[in-house]
Design an enzyme around this catalytic site. Structure first.
Site, PDB file in Angstrom:
ATOM      1  CE1 TYR A 165       3.807   0.916   4.659  1.00  0.00           C
ATOM      2  CE2 TYR A 165       1.886  -0.446   5.092  1.00  0.00           C
ATOM      3  CZ  TYR A 165       2.623   0.177   5.810  1.00  0.00           C
ATOM      4  OH  TYR A 165       2.295   1.104   6.693  1.00  0.00           O
TER       5      TYR A 165
ATOM      6  NE  ARG B 177       8.718  -2.337   9.528  1.00  0.00           N
ATOM      7  CZ  ARG B 177       9.050  -1.282   9.498  1.00  0.00           C
ATOM      8  NH1 ARG B 177       8.400  -0.869  10.818  1.00  0.00           N
ATOM      9  NH2 ARG B 177       8.856  -0.480   9.061  1.00  0.00           N
TER      10      ARG B 177
ATOM     11  NE  ARG C 214     -14.859 -10.323  -1.782  1.00  0.00           N
ATOM     12  CZ  ARG C 214     -15.258 -10.953  -0.036  1.00  0.00           C
ATOM     13  NH1 ARG C 214     -16.748 -11.800  -0.821  1.00  0.00           N
ATOM     14  NH2 ARG C 214     -15.493  -9.992   0.673  1.00  0.00           N
TER      15      ARG C 214
ATOM     16  CE  LYS D 188       5.647  -0.536   6.600  1.00  0.00           C
ATOM     17  NZ  LYS D 188       4.830   0.331   8.104  1.00  0.00           N
TER      18      LYS D 188
ATOM     19  CD  GLU E 276       1.790   1.592  16.453  1.00  0.00           C
ATOM     20  OE1 GLU E 276       3.291   1.914  16.334  1.00  0.00           O
ATOM     21  OE2 GLU E 276       1.829   0.978  16.104  1.00  0.00           O
TER      22      GLU E 276
ATOM     23  CG  LEU F 109       5.247  -0.999  12.402  1.00  0.00           C
ATOM     24  CD1 LEU F 109       5.154  -2.191  11.877  1.00  0.00           C
ATOM     25  CD2 LEU F 109       5.313  -0.370  11.270  1.00  0.00           C
TER      26      LEU F 109
END
Length: 285
Positions: free
Chosen positions: A33, A52, A101, A148, A180, A205
């Site tokens: 995302y 990114r 799945r 991310k 972070e 990140l």
């Protein structure tokens, strides 16, 4: 009036947006995302967020179904349709609906691309003006924090622990050093006025706002050192602050109940926030 969202090539009211229960983003967090800030109806640091996103996709062998230019136009259309002037655009790309799945990557599966807008105050924000309190807790996340992904349960637990302790956020600790915040990059300022932040690696990140801030700090002739720092160093810091796409810069005035500096937003954090907003607005698309 319902918010209009984008899903797989269509703009629909949010109540009509549907994703399969077999989507791998839902079953495995097999998705990435981005969140891009919006000021004055324009996208902030958009090129950095798109770059990114492409990197995250490459690391996970995900296929972007549209180009960067097309993503920009989709975001602009959402801004227009929702009358968004200030807030953000959330983008999520999953590997898609596998039909059932299974841990193994499916073959020939169309990815699921979703975007939606969120209205929120970014400029006139209490935490920016008054500062925020944080706590420190162990970093229990996976080892590829540079990607991310939507696997955000550990950051959610960290944020919830902070709220339960009367703070706004948590700084994560690994092997004695701050990595972070739960959803932001962390910085301290020494008594000598030097900005310290952890260097880029798989451990954090690669913040788009972080990159812009470090360049702006250099332009403003502020000294920056990228190195690991301990929570004890943070307690003794003159200032502390965080950065992210939709916070820009928020001062940290207390860590684990200990006041940082004078216990109020410091001049360097305030200066960087002011400069960043000014430059970002001028370069917005």
């Amino acid at each position: 009036m319902q918010r209009i969202v984008y899903i797989n090539g269509e703009y629909v009211p949010e109540s009509e947006a549907k994703v399969s229960i077999f989507d791998r983003g839902f079953l495995f967090s097999d998705a990435v995302y981005e969140v891009t800030a919006v000021l004055d109806g324009k996208l902030i640091d958009n090129a950095g967020h798109l770059a990114r996103l492409e990197r995250s996709c490459a690391e996970l062998e995900l296929t972007l179904p549209v180009s960067g230019d097309q993503l920009t136009e989709i975001q602009r259309e959402l801004i227009k349709r929702n009358g968004l002037t200030e807030g953000g655009i959330y983008l999520q790309l999953s590997r898609g609906n596998a039909g059932d799945r299974d841990f193994a990557f499916p073959e020939n599966t169309a990815p699921t691309l979703v975007l939606f807008s969120q209205a929120r105050a970014l400029i006139d924000c209490p935490k920016a003006a008054k500062g925020m309190k944080v706590i420190s807790i162990p970093d229990i996340r996976w080892k590829r924090r540079d990607i991310k992904t939507v696997g955000l349960l550990a950051p959610c637990l960290a944020k919830q622990a902070a709220l339960a302790a009367g703070a706004s956020d948590a700084w994560l600790i690994e092997e004695g050093y701050v990595t972070e915040g739960s959803s932001n990059n962390a910085y301290i300022v020494t008594e000598q006025g030097k900005i310290i932040t952890r260097p880029l690696s798989n451990d954090i990140l690669h913040g788009i706002t972080r990159a812009s801030l470090l360049q702006l700090a250099e332009d403003a002739q502020l000294e920056v050192e990228e190195r690991n720092f301990t929570i004890e160093e943070a307690y003794a810091a003159k200032e502390a602050f965080v950065s992210s796409a939709t916070t820009f810069v928020w001062p940290v005035i207390e860590i684990d109940g200990q006041a940082i500096g004078e216990g109020k937003p410091g001049p360097i954090a305030q200066k960087l926030r002011e400069i960043y907003i000014k430059v970002a607005q001028a370069a917005a698309v």
